[in-house]
Structure formats: structure tokens, C-alpha cells
Design a protein around this motif. Sequence first.
Motif, short mmCIF file in Angstrom:
data_model
loop_
_atom_site.label_atom_id
_atom_site.label_comp_id
_atom_site.label_asym_id
_atom_site.label_seq_id
_atom_site.Cartn_x
_atom_site.Cartn_y
_atom_site.Cartn_z
N ALA A 16 0.84 -1.20 0.00
CA ALA A 16 0.00 0.00 0.00
C ALA A 16 0.88 1.25 0.00
N HIS A 17 1.95 1.24 0.79
CA HIS A 17 2.87 2.37 0.81
C HIS A 17 3.55 2.55 -0.54
N ALA A 18 3.92 1.44 -1.15
CA ALA A 18 4.57 1.51 -2.46
C ALA A 18 3.62 2.07 -3.51
N GLU A 19 2.36 1.68 -3.43
CA GLU A 19 1.37 2.18 -4.39
C GLU A 19 1.14 3.68 -4.20
N ILE A 20 1.07 4.11 -2.97
CA ILE A 20 0.89 5.54 -2.69
C ILE A 20 2.11 6.33 -3.18
N ARG A 21 3.30 5.81 -2.96
CA ARG A 21 4.51 6.50 -3.43
C ARG A 21 4.52 6.58 -4.96
N THR A 22 4.08 5.53 -5.63
CA THR A 22 4.02 5.53 -7.09
C THR A 22 3.07 6.61 -7.59
N ILE A 23 1.92 6.70 -6.96
CA ILE A 23 0.94 7.73 -7.35
C ILE A 23 1.52 9.12 -7.07
N GLU A 24 2.17 9.29 -5.94
CA GLU A 24 2.75 10.58 -5.58
C GLU A 24 3.83 11.01 -6.56
N THR A 25 4.70 10.08 -6.96
CA THR A 25 5.74 10.44 -7.93
C THR A 25 5.14 10.75 -9.29
N GLY A 26 4.08 10.05 -9.67
CA GLY A 26 3.41 10.34 -10.93
C GLY A 26 2.79 11.72 -10.93
N LEU A 27 2.17 12.10 -9.82
CA LEU A 27 1.59 13.44 -9.71
C LEU A 27 2.67 14.51 -9.73
N ASP A 28 3.80 14.24 -9.08
CA ASP A 28 4.91 15.20 -9.09
C ASP A 28 5.44 15.41 -10.50
N ARG A 29 5.51 14.35 -11.28
CA ARG A 29 5.99 14.49 -12.66
C ARG A 29 5.00 15.24 -13.54
N MET A 30 3.72 15.10 -13.24
CA MET A 30 2.71 15.79 -14.05
C MET A 30 2.66 17.28 -13.76
N GLU A 31 3.09 17.69 -12.59
CA GLU A 31 3.04 19.11 -12.23
C GLU A 31 4.10 19.89 -13.01
N ASN A 32 3.68 20.98 -13.60
CA ASN A 32 4.60 21.84 -14.34
C ASN A 32 5.06 22.95 -13.39
N LYS A 33 6.29 22.84 -12.94
CA LYS A 33 6.80 23.76 -11.91
C LYS A 33 6.85 25.20 -12.41
N ALA A 34 7.17 25.41 -13.68
CA ALA A 34 7.24 26.76 -14.22
C ALA A 34 5.86 27.41 -14.21
N LEU A 35 4.82 26.65 -14.54
CA LEU A 35 3.47 27.20 -14.52
C LEU A 35 2.98 27.43 -13.09
N SER A 36 3.40 26.60 -12.17
CA SER A 36 3.00 26.78 -10.78
C SER A 36 3.52 28.08 -10.21
N GLN A 37 4.70 28.49 -10.64
CA GLN A 37 5.27 29.74 -10.14
C GLN A 37 4.56 30.95 -10.73
N GLN A 38 3.91 30.81 -11.87
CA GLN A 38 3.25 31.93 -12.54
C GLN A 38 1.80 32.12 -12.08
N ARG A 39 1.28 31.21 -11.27
CA ARG A 39 -0.12 31.30 -10.85
C ARG A 39 -0.37 32.55 -10.04
N VAL A 40 -1.53 33.14 -10.26
CA VAL A 40 -1.94 34.33 -9.54
C VAL A 40 -2.97 33.93 -8.50
N ILE A 41 -2.81 34.44 -7.30
CA ILE A 41 -3.79 34.19 -6.26
C ILE A 41 -4.57 35.49 -6.07
N LEU A 42 -5.86 35.44 -6.38
CA LEU A 42 -6.70 36.62 -6.33
C LEU A 42 -7.14 36.91 -4.90
N SER A 43 -7.38 38.17 -4.61
CA SER A 43 -7.92 38.54 -3.31
C SER A 43 -9.38 38.13 -3.26
N GLU A 44 -9.95 38.15 -2.07
CA GLU A 44 -11.36 37.77 -1.93
C GLU A 44 -12.28 38.71 -2.69
N GLU A 45 -11.92 39.99 -2.71
CA GLU A 45 -12.73 40.97 -3.43
C GLU A 45 -12.72 40.70 -4.93
#
Length: 90
Positions: A16-45
Motif C-alpha cells: 500500500a505504501h509503495a502504491e501511494i509512493r508511485t501515485i505521488e511520484t506520478g503526480l509530481d511528474r505531471m506538475e509543471n513547476k514553471a506554470l505553478s510559479q506563474q499562478r496568480v492568487i486573487l484577493s477575496e474581493e
Amino acid sequence: MQAPSLAPTMQSTDSAHAEIRTIETGLDRMENKALSQQRVILSEEKTANMSKLALGAKLERALDRRMSSQDAVMRPRKNTVLSEKSAIRA
């Protein structure tokens, strides 16, 4: 007050731990780090303003679909129908 423990609270199998680690590494590879840094967080207003604009746009589209080709056309009344009815009565 004690600090939270990082030890797992449940005993589980290594597979179960190995399966979770596999899923976690797959998600990490899918994430585009350059795009994550460009994200804008809007204010509540700004988030509320964007939500209102989106709702207004949806409402406009719905009303356009609903009201298209439903306008009443006022035509002159035909007198021939009235004269035929009065001729039948006489």
C-alpha cells in the motif's frame, strides 16, 4: 502540548505504501513547476467580482437562448373572418 507525531497511526502493508509512493511520484511528474510559479492568487474581493461577472455572463447567455425567436409579431386583424362569422349568423 506535544508536537504532532509523523509516525503512521495505522499499520499497513508495504504494498500500500509503495502504491501511494508511485501515485505521488506520478503526480509530481505531471506538475509543471514553471506554470505553478506563474499562478496568480486573487484577493477575496477580486474573486467575488469575477464570480459576479461569470454569473452575469451565464445569465445573459441563458436569456439569449430562451428569448430568441419568441418575439410576438403584431399582424393586422383580418376583417374577412369577422364578416364570414356575421354572415353565418344571419
